[in-house]
Design an enzyme around this catalytic site. Structure first.
Site, mmCIF file in Angstrom:
data_model
loop_
_atom_site.group_PDB
_atom_site.id
_atom_site.type_symbol
_atom_site.label_atom_id
_atom_site.label_comp_id
_atom_site.label_asym_id
_atom_site.label_seq_id
_atom_site.Cartn_x
_atom_site.Cartn_y
_atom_site.Cartn_z
ATOM 1 N N GLY A 150 38.353 39.449 37.156
ATOM 2 C CA GLY A 150 39.298 40.449 36.682
ATOM 3 C C GLY A 150 40.135 39.951 35.527
ATOM 4 N N CYS A 151 41.336 39.489 35.839
ATOM 5 C CA CYS A 151 42.290 39.149 34.779
ATOM 6 C C CYS A 151 41.914 37.884 34.024
ATOM 7 C CB CYS A 151 43.687 39.047 35.373
ATOM 8 S SG CYS A 151 44.284 40.644 35.995
ATOM 9 N N VAL A 152 41.229 36.944 34.677
ATOM 10 C CA VAL A 152 40.782 35.752 33.950
ATOM 11 C C VAL A 152 39.725 36.134 32.925
ATOM 12 C CG1 VAL A 152 39.636 33.516 34.145
ATOM 13 C CG2 VAL A 152 41.362 34.180 35.835
ATOM 14 N N SER A 155 41.259 38.092 30.030
ATOM 15 C CA SER A 155 42.030 37.208 29.167
ATOM 16 C C SER A 155 41.116 36.305 28.352
ATOM 17 C CB SER A 155 42.991 36.358 30.010
ATOM 18 O OG SER A 155 43.895 37.185 30.722
#
Length: 217
Positions: A150-152, A155
């Site tokens: 997800g966020c990794v 990013s």
């Protein structure tokens, strides 16, 4: 196509490394309490990821590189959550004041660390992170955090898109299941970043520290 043939296909197309940069920053993505509380919908077995990330954090401070922590926070009305909040039900735990949104134990921000608050998956989207890193002369990022898929990942793609050499530290990232964790590490390593080990990263940071000491002798 067999698994061996598939891996060989990827090696032919994507077997390339960009290496660490000269002026890195460590970004620690969304290590919030909810991922560590079995009663929370966000819960994942990611204690080892946090432990690894904390070791990297110590090495980063010893090397005197910037350390950035990210968190997620929404207005009580969730008006700033948009379609992401609408789609992902566990984001309700990130409404301002919810204890599940607090930083995990052991990762309380230090005075010299920058906290970036976000509303969407990427640490770069809608935040000042890219301009802050650029203004500080940073040329590369070391990514740790939750979740890998997800966020990794979001990013990672944005870090590369903003021109930063990007390294994802495998042991210092975690997910709800090993399959998406490994699949996303594999894909990020193929296209967007170097997936590296904790040992490799700490060795790199120690070399930076040694160089800094040598310059000041």
């Amino acid at each position: 196509m067999s698994e061996d043939d598939l891996l060989e296909n990827y090696r032919r197309a994507y077997d390339n490394k960009v290496g660490f940069g000269q002026r890195p920053a460590l970004v620690m993505i969304d290590f919030c309490q909810g991922y560590f509380d079995p009663d929370c919908d966000l819960y994942a077995d990611v204690d080892n990821a946090l432990t690894s990330a904390l070791r990297v954090r110590e090495a980063a401070h010893a090397a005197k590189i910037p350390v950035i922590l990210t968190n997620v926070s929404y207005h009580p009305s969730a008006i700033d959550g948009g379609r992401f909040f609408e789609k992902a039900a566990p984001l309700r735990y990130f409404i301002e004041g919810n204890p599940m949104a607090a930083f995990a134990k052991g990762l309380e921000p230090r005075e010299e660390e920058l906290v970036i608050t976000k509303q969407y998956p990427s640490a770069f989207f809608g935040t000042s992170l890219a301009s802050t890193l650029t203004a500080s002369g940073v040329d590369s990022v070391l990514l740790t955090g939750l979740t890998t898929s997800g966020c990794v990942r979001a990013s990672c793609v944005d870090a590369m898109s903003h021109g930063f050499r990007t390294a994802v530290i495998a042991e210092a990232c975690g997910d709800r299941h090993e399959a998406p964790h490994q699949a996303n590490l594999f894909d990020m390593n193929a296209k967007y970043a170097d997936v590296v080990s904790e040992e490799e990263t700490i060795g790199f940071l120690q070399r930076l520290n040694d160089q800094d000491i040598a310059r000041n002798i």
